[in-house]
Design an enzyme around this catalytic site. Structure first.
Site, mmCIF file in Angstrom:
data_model
loop_
_atom_site.group_PDB
_atom_site.id
_atom_site.type_symbol
_atom_site.label_atom_id
_atom_site.label_comp_id
_atom_site.label_asym_id
_atom_site.label_seq_id
_atom_site.Cartn_x
_atom_site.Cartn_y
_atom_site.Cartn_z
ATOM 1 N N ARG B 18 0.830 -1.207 0.000
ATOM 2 C CA ARG B 18 0.000 0.000 0.000
ATOM 3 C C ARG B 18 0.868 1.262 0.000
ATOM 4 N NH1 ARG B 18 -0.795 4.834 1.854
ATOM 5 N NH2 ARG B 18 -0.144 4.067 3.878
ATOM 6 N N ASP B 19 1.503 1.574 1.098
ATOM 7 C CA ASP B 19 2.335 2.767 1.221
ATOM 8 C C ASP B 19 3.440 2.737 0.166
ATOM 9 O OD1 ASP B 19 4.138 4.254 4.087
ATOM 10 O OD2 ASP B 19 3.659 5.026 2.111
ATOM 11 N N HIS B 210 7.144 4.095 12.385
ATOM 12 C CA HIS B 210 7.095 4.025 10.917
ATOM 13 C C HIS B 210 8.159 5.004 10.438
ATOM 14 C CE1 HIS B 210 4.519 3.566 7.152
ATOM 15 N NE2 HIS B 210 5.360 4.495 6.809
ATOM 16 N N HIS B 212 11.070 6.650 8.054
ATOM 17 C CA HIS B 212 11.503 6.781 6.673
ATOM 18 C C HIS B 212 13.009 6.935 6.638
ATOM 19 C CE1 HIS B 212 7.572 7.818 4.359
ATOM 20 N NE2 HIS B 212 7.515 6.676 4.983
ATOM 21 N N CYS B 243 10.050 9.230 -1.333
ATOM 22 C CA CYS B 243 9.542 10.333 -0.527
ATOM 23 C C CYS B 243 8.829 11.312 -1.453
ATOM 24 C CB CYS B 243 10.699 11.020 0.187
ATOM 25 S SG CYS B 243 10.174 12.437 1.175
ATOM 26 N N ASN B 252 10.352 4.876 2.572
ATOM 27 C CA ASN B 252 10.213 3.799 3.546
ATOM 28 C C ASN B 252 11.524 3.051 3.774
ATOM 29 O OD1 ASN B 252 7.357 3.734 4.245
ATOM 30 N ND2 ASN B 252 7.032 3.269 2.077
#
Lengths: 338, 302
Positions: B18-19, B210, B212, B243, B252
């Protein structure tokens, strides 16, 4: 609810309190443990890009470019810049111009410029060329030692002993390196006690500092902690440095671990120059820019200007016709900073 | 070492499908998404964010949301949360078979306005509708807070503001709150300070990070989080998902690199790293891009 323990401590005697509420002791200890991470106030960065970095790049750069790189790095505030290597140009052609480089760089009074010297021959050439600090490279793995410099660990240390003794007489400081501190491409895992043994020998011979190299970047915070625990029993933390490779992306986490254990010297390479010779195409040295970003973000002083390091990184990447390995440099370039 | 006890087990929340895919330039066909999720299920990941029930007008990459939900082979014991920005999305998700949903708040007003066109408070009101309906339907809700360590518009973000938003999401009924360093600017000091503030309002067991990797800080930040009692980590296979605020920069953190660190620390994850790398190799081939995972890069070459 968060302030409760502190206010209570002020009202009552702690001992009485713990007597009446024994569970409080554990609660207060947990809070204390979570809050305290002691870090050094200052970390010394040893910039190895011009030597370790360039030596392990596919492309060779002209002498003029090397000199300009070192001169740019000298303006950033970096306190130590490994300039070149007095190894036979037969083995390391990238460093064949060692004398020219050392003599042509503009030496800042605030910076030290160590050079590699594998043996007496190299040492003498280095001194003749004006070196004021040298470095010797040992290994914690027998197989690596044999494959890399064609002799056992013991034999290599005998060779270094000669160099270190002579250097001592001439008041030239010697830095020691121990490679394969967290794993060997041939032997696999390396016993932390073996690493400690080699580090101790180099230190007792007279190296003012010993840099522990995770040569193939396989280390993780657990193995880093275990290794440092053994080494610190033999050599004071103030005489230790970590040289982490980022081949598996673990470098910054490993460096953080080292800082938590009292290490305050970190080796790194501008733009992450220098791939891993044992995993072609994979990354090697950790990027100085990324290390600085982390340290400065944590309020740790380094004396280094990150923007200027990024500039030096941009310069050398253009000359090498390659992209930077530094994530900070990549992000800054995209965001339009700098 | 130093008495900083690490969790014995860490739950990895895999956000690649998803992300990750939402933030990749190239769109992938539905079958590729389904195959990726199936491979990730086989790799032992306990939670895999499958898709997003946001209007395809805004997020075309997730337009095949219903097809994906119905096409994946759901492994027993594995959770497949989906994003639901509002009640409408929630209803569509449940209809498509979702058993867990996720809602996305922000710790920055400007980011909230620019991203979902309303204030933080307004978004939380919207989410309350979702959590109410989810409770009635017996569906679990995961909350996300973005910009926890910095905002692309506001710059610095106050840890107390993050704590407030996290607390509201938790009191609304979110079983877990994932704290997102949306632009990857955080460093271990900031992460420690943040977690200190948030864990005063939300139990640490209900928190996730979460991170990055835009500035290379992700693994160091995750390590600090573990040292502070966090045991849930979000990551993305092959480091999918750049990003959106620094084009070309990474986003990520790669699941492979996180798993490598955790296993090296003796922490259990239930993940089979070679199978995970297979999934990463598959999706990178489909996207025609190189992996962002250093472990994957190193392993192929040795």
């Amino acid at each position: 609810m968060g302030n409760f323990p502190t206010t209570v401590k002020h009202c009552l005697s702690y001992e009485e309190l713990i007597q009446d509420y024994p569970w409080l002791a554990r609660w207060l200890q947990e809070e204390k443990r979570a809050l305290t991470h002691e870090y050094p106030e200052y970390v010394k960065i040893v910039e190895v890009g011009p030597r370790d970095g360039l030596q392990n790049e596919k492309e060779m750069v002209p002498t003029g470019v090397k000199i300009q790189l070192i001169d740019m790095l000298s303006e950033t505030g970096l306190p130590v810049i490994e300039a070149t290597s007095f190894v036979s140009s037969k083995w390391v052609p990238q460093m064949a111009d060692h004398t020219e480089v050392l003599q042509a760089i503009h030496r800042s009074s605030h910076v030290r410029y160590p050079v590699l010297t594998p043996n007496m021959h190299g040492f003498q050439d280095a001194v003749a060329a004006g070196a004021t600090e040298v470095a010797v490279f040992g290994s914690a793995s027998e197989t690596f030692s044999r494959k890399n410099i064609n002799c056992s660990i013991d034999e290599s240390i005998l060779r270094f002993e000669e160099v270190i003794c002579t250097a001592k007489q001439r008041q030239i400081p010697v830095r020691g390196y121990v490679s394969c501190a967290l794993g060997c491409p041939y032997e696999g895992p390396i016993e932390s006690t073996k690493v400690a043994e080699v580090v101790k020998r180099l230190y007792e011979l007279g190296c003012y500092e010993v840099s522990l190299g995770d040569t193939i970047g396989v280390g993780t915070p657990g193995s880093m902690a275990k290794m440092l625990h053994s080494v610190k029993k033999e050599v004071p933390s103030s005489a230790l440095a970590v040289h982490c490779h980022d081949t598996y992306g673990q470098a910054l986490a490993n460096i953080l671990t080292a800082l938590q254990m009292g290490i305050c010297t970190v080796d790194s390479s501008v733009a992450g120059l220098g791939g891993c010779p044992y995993a072609q195409g994979a990354s090697g040295n950790v990027s100085t820019e990324d290390v600085l970003y982390m340290l400065h973000g944590m309020g740790i002083k380094t004396g280094v200007d990150l923007s200027k390091v990024i500039e030096a990184g941009d310069f050398i990447c253009k000359a090498l016709n390659r992209k930077t390995n530094s994530k900070v440099a990549q992000a800054r370039a995209q965001c339009g900073y700098n | 070492w130093g008495g900083k006890a690490l969790p014995q087990r860490v739950k990895i929340v895999e956000v690649g499908p998803r992300d990750g895919l939402q933030n990749e330039k190239t769109l992938v066909p539905t079958e590729v998404k389904i195959h990726l999720i199936d491979m990730l299920s086989e790799a032992g990941l306990p939670v895999i964010e499958a898709t997003s029930f946001v209007s395809p007008e805004w997020v075309p990459q997730m337009a095949d949301q219903v097809e994906v939900m119905k096409g994946i082979n759901r492994r027993p014991g594995v959770s497949y949360p989906v994003l639901t920005p509002n009640l409408k999305g929630f209803q569509a998700a449940v209809k498509a078979g979702a058993a867990e949903v996720a809602i996305f708040g922000a710790a920055s007003e400007l980011f909230s306005k620019k991203n979902i066109n309303c204030s933080v408070d307004e978004s939380l009101q919207r989410f309350e509708e979702v959590t109410k309906a989810a409770k009635e339907a017996g569906v679990r809700v995961r909350g996300y807070v973005s910009c926890v360590l910095g905002c692309p518009y506001e710059g610095q973000v106050s840890p107390d503001k993050v704590a407030q938003v996290a607390k509201r999401l938790y009191s609304m009924g979110c079983y877990e709150i994932s704290l997102g360093d949306t632009i990857g600017v955080g460093t271990p000091g900031g992460m420690a300070e943040l977690l200190e503030a948030v864990s005063r309002e939300v139990p640490v067991d209900a928190l996730a990070v979460h991170c990055h990797d835009t500035y290379g800080q992700a693994l160091a930040n995750i390590l600090i989080a573990l040292q502070m009692g966090i045991s849930v980590v979000d990551s993305s296979v092959a480091g999918l998902g750049g990003c959106p605020y620094a084009q070309g920069a990474s986003g990520n953190v790669a699941t492979e690199d996180v798993v490598y660190m955790l296993h090296g620390l003796g922490i259990q994850t239930g993940v089979d790293l070679p199978k995970l790398m297979d999934a990463g190799a598959f999706i990178c081939r489909s996207l025609n891009r190189k992996t962002s995972s250093k472990v994957a890069q190193a392993t192929c070459k040795l």
